[in-house]
Design a protein around this motif. Structure first.
Motif, mmCIF file in Angstrom:
data_model
loop_
_atom_site.group_PDB
_atom_site.id
_atom_site.type_symbol
_atom_site.label_atom_id
_atom_site.label_comp_id
_atom_site.label_asym_id
_atom_site.label_seq_id
_atom_site.Cartn_x
_atom_site.Cartn_y
_atom_site.Cartn_z
ATOM 1 N N SER A 52 0.840 -1.205 0.000
ATOM 2 C CA SER A 52 0.000 0.000 0.000
ATOM 3 C C SER A 52 0.869 1.247 0.000
ATOM 4 C CB SER A 52 -0.922 -0.011 1.221
ATOM 5 O OG SER A 52 -1.786 -1.110 1.188
ATOM 6 N N THR A 80 -10.899 -6.161 -2.300
ATOM 7 C CA THR A 80 -9.824 -5.236 -2.651
ATOM 8 C C THR A 80 -9.292 -5.524 -4.049
ATOM 9 O OG1 THR A 80 -8.269 -6.728 -1.527
ATOM 10 C CG2 THR A 80 -9.076 -4.859 -0.264
ATOM 11 N N SER A 82 -1.100 -4.348 3.150
ATOM 12 C CA SER A 82 -2.475 -4.540 3.612
ATOM 13 C C SER A 82 -3.015 -5.847 3.030
ATOM 14 C CB SER A 82 -3.362 -3.365 3.176
ATOM 15 O OG SER A 82 -3.394 -3.278 1.760
ATOM 16 N N SER A 122 -11.606 4.424 -0.560
ATOM 17 C CA SER A 122 -10.152 4.289 -0.423
ATOM 18 C C SER A 122 -9.796 4.450 1.044
ATOM 19 C CB SER A 122 -9.436 5.360 -1.257
ATOM 20 O OG SER A 122 -9.634 5.112 -2.631
ATOM 21 N N TRP A 123 -9.004 3.501 1.540
ATOM 22 C CA TRP A 123 -8.669 3.487 2.962
ATOM 23 C C TRP A 123 -7.202 3.122 3.135
ATOM 24 C CZ3 TRP A 123 -11.627 4.734 7.183
ATOM 25 C CH2 TRP A 123 -11.128 4.388 8.431
ATOM 26 N N SER A 124 -6.418 4.036 3.658
ATOM 27 C CA SER A 124 -4.979 3.812 3.908
ATOM 28 C C SER A 124 -4.257 3.278 2.677
ATOM 29 C CB SER A 124 -4.796 2.839 5.084
ATOM 30 O OG SER A 124 -5.344 3.362 6.268
ATOM 31 N N GLY A 125 -4.531 3.895 1.553
ATOM 32 C CA GLY A 125 -3.844 3.517 0.327
ATOM 33 C C GLY A 125 -4.409 2.302 -0.376
ATOM 34 N N THR A 126 -5.500 1.755 0.115
ATOM 35 C CA THR A 126 -6.091 0.550 -0.475
ATOM 36 C C THR A 126 -7.495 0.849 -0.999
ATOM 37 O OG1 THR A 126 -4.878 -0.875 1.065
ATOM 38 C CG2 THR A 126 -6.785 -1.839 -0.029
ATOM 39 N N SER A 160 3.349 3.914 0.922
ATOM 40 C CA SER A 160 3.901 4.417 2.180
ATOM 41 C C SER A 160 3.171 3.855 3.396
ATOM 42 C CB SER A 160 3.830 5.944 2.214
ATOM 43 O OG SER A 160 2.483 6.380 2.080
ATOM 44 N N TYR A 161 2.005 3.200 3.160
ATOM 45 C CA TYR A 161 1.253 2.617 4.262
ATOM 46 C C TYR A 161 1.731 1.203 4.603
ATOM 47 C CZ TYR A 161 -2.064 6.436 3.556
ATOM 48 O OH TYR A 161 -2.652 7.675 3.444
#
Length: 406
Positions: A242, A306, A248, A286-290, A244-245
């Protein structure tokens, strides 16, 4: 307040020698006493051993202030008790004791702390008396695999009926979603659920019904639960970067439903996150890059994923699905789960193996190729497949531990 360990002995003289060695290692020279045909030896202030020519009982006091005389009396009573007062008077235990598996475990749920029993009872029908339930487990170490069979039973008529009603909530899976799950997925879980029956069963408990009543002021739980009408399938395909996250989970979830109440619930409660409408009954957040896709297909297939390519082919299936592998067989039961340990081992990013204990975990994981779990009624079966298919599973584990300790 006491725990017992019962052992079968073949040679009484050798066992007495063993006790002498055991007491001397503890710096205590304990004489073996005899009362009629029962021998006894005080191991320490909280442990006593009583034995005869074919069995030995170690009795451990859980409270440090227990008098050794009481422990002695309890141990002797247990050694002399007749069948009518023993577990052999329980028909279920008699059947259990006839098993010839390598490890056999029988447990009465009445042994669980009362506070824990009370917590579990909150979510179960009133007639289901947990303390009257017995659980059994049989473990068999075979060549290339370990088979674990477990189950439960009760002698209480009301509990038996309540258990049957609870289990009837789960039906046989139709495998309708396995063709949407990639064959190399790390973990897959599936169950067939009658949501309406589940809700009615839960409502039989007055305490739970009260809680539901309070919650239903904000959420229509009856509508949400009752809308489930068939297979629920979840798959952990792998993990994805993900940016920089970090990493996931790459997940997919499917449910056969009667209506769009769950979809509407998701839409209403995800508004603050920001929902993008992709097409009719298909949405994206979109959640934390996903990217997470959710929606409905054909007004009966609910999905959250996803991986958009998987849901784009719903319900026709994908290339190389799990349904075309040998693992599909275990998903024909009331509920099942697959853990593909080899896929995890081969595809988990190397940078996630950098912890100090990673090597140990990797070596342990390498012993197993997959774990299969499924249930039929009150019987559950787990098959742990070993990577080494030519050797007994227990030998493989012991040899691995021996190498690790050297």
């Amino acid at each position: 307040n006491e725990i017992g360990l019962l052992l079968k002995i073949d040679d009484q003289q050798k066992f007495e020698t063993f006790l002498s060695i055991l007491s001397s290692e503890k710096g205590k020279d304990t004489a073996i006493k005899r009362e009629n045909d029962i021998f006894s030896s005080e191991i320490n202030a909280n442990t006593i051993c009583t034995f005869d020519d074919n069995k030995a009982l170690f009795l451990f006091a859980l409270q440090y202030n227990t008098e050794i005389a009481k422990l002695q009396k309890d141990a002797t009573t247990l050694m002399n008790q007749n069948k009518e007062k023993s577990l052999l008077s329980n028909n279920g235990f008699t059947k259990f004791s006839q098993s010839n598996k390598d490890v056999n475990i029988w447990m009465s749920m009445a042994a669980i702390p009362s506070t824990t029993l009370k917590l579990y009872s909150t979510f179960l029908p009133t007639d289901l008396k947990i303390s009257s339930i017995y659980s059994t487990t049989h473990i068999d170490f075979q060549r290339g695999k370990i088979i674990i069979e477990s189950g439960s039973y009760s002698d209480d008529t009301k509990t038996k009926k309540a258990l049957e009603n609870l289990i009837s909530v789960v039906g046989k899976t139709s495998n309708s979603f396995l063709k949407q799950i990639p064959e190399n997925s790390w973990l897959v879980w599936s169950v067939n659920l009658n949501g309406e029956k589940l809700y009615n069963t839960l409502m039989e408990n007055p305490m739970f019904a009260t809680e539901i009543g309070q919650a239903s002021k904000e959420i229509n739980l009856q509508q949400l639960i009752s809308s489930i009408d068939g297979d629920l399938t979840m798959g952990l395909i792998d993990i994805i970067s993900s940016g920089s996250y970090g990493y996931s989970p790459n997940l997919v979830f499917f449910a056969k439903v009667k209506d769009d109440s769950i979809l509407n619930f998701l839409k209403d409660n995800l508004q603050l996150v920001g929902i993008t409408t992709l097409s009719e009954n298909q949405y994206l957040i979109s959640w934390s890059g996903t990217n997470i896709y959710f929606g409905m297909k054909d007004n009966k297939y609910l999905y959250v994923s996803t991986d958009k390519s998987i849901i784009d082919n719903l319900p026709n299936g994908i290339e190389s699905p799990l349904s075309k592998t040998s693992f599909a067989e275990i998903f024909k039961s009331g509920g099942a789960m697959l853990i593909n340990t080899q896929q995890i081992l081969q595809n988990l990013p190397e940078e996630l193996w950098k912890s100090s204990d990673a090597t140990t975990y990797k070596q342990l994981l390498a012993l197993f190729s997959s774990i299969e779990m499924y249930s039929e009624g009150q019987t559950n079966k787990t098959i742990i497949n070993m990577t080494n298919q030519s050797e007994n599973a227990l030998s493989t584990i012991i040899n691995s531990l021996d190498k690790e300790l050297k």
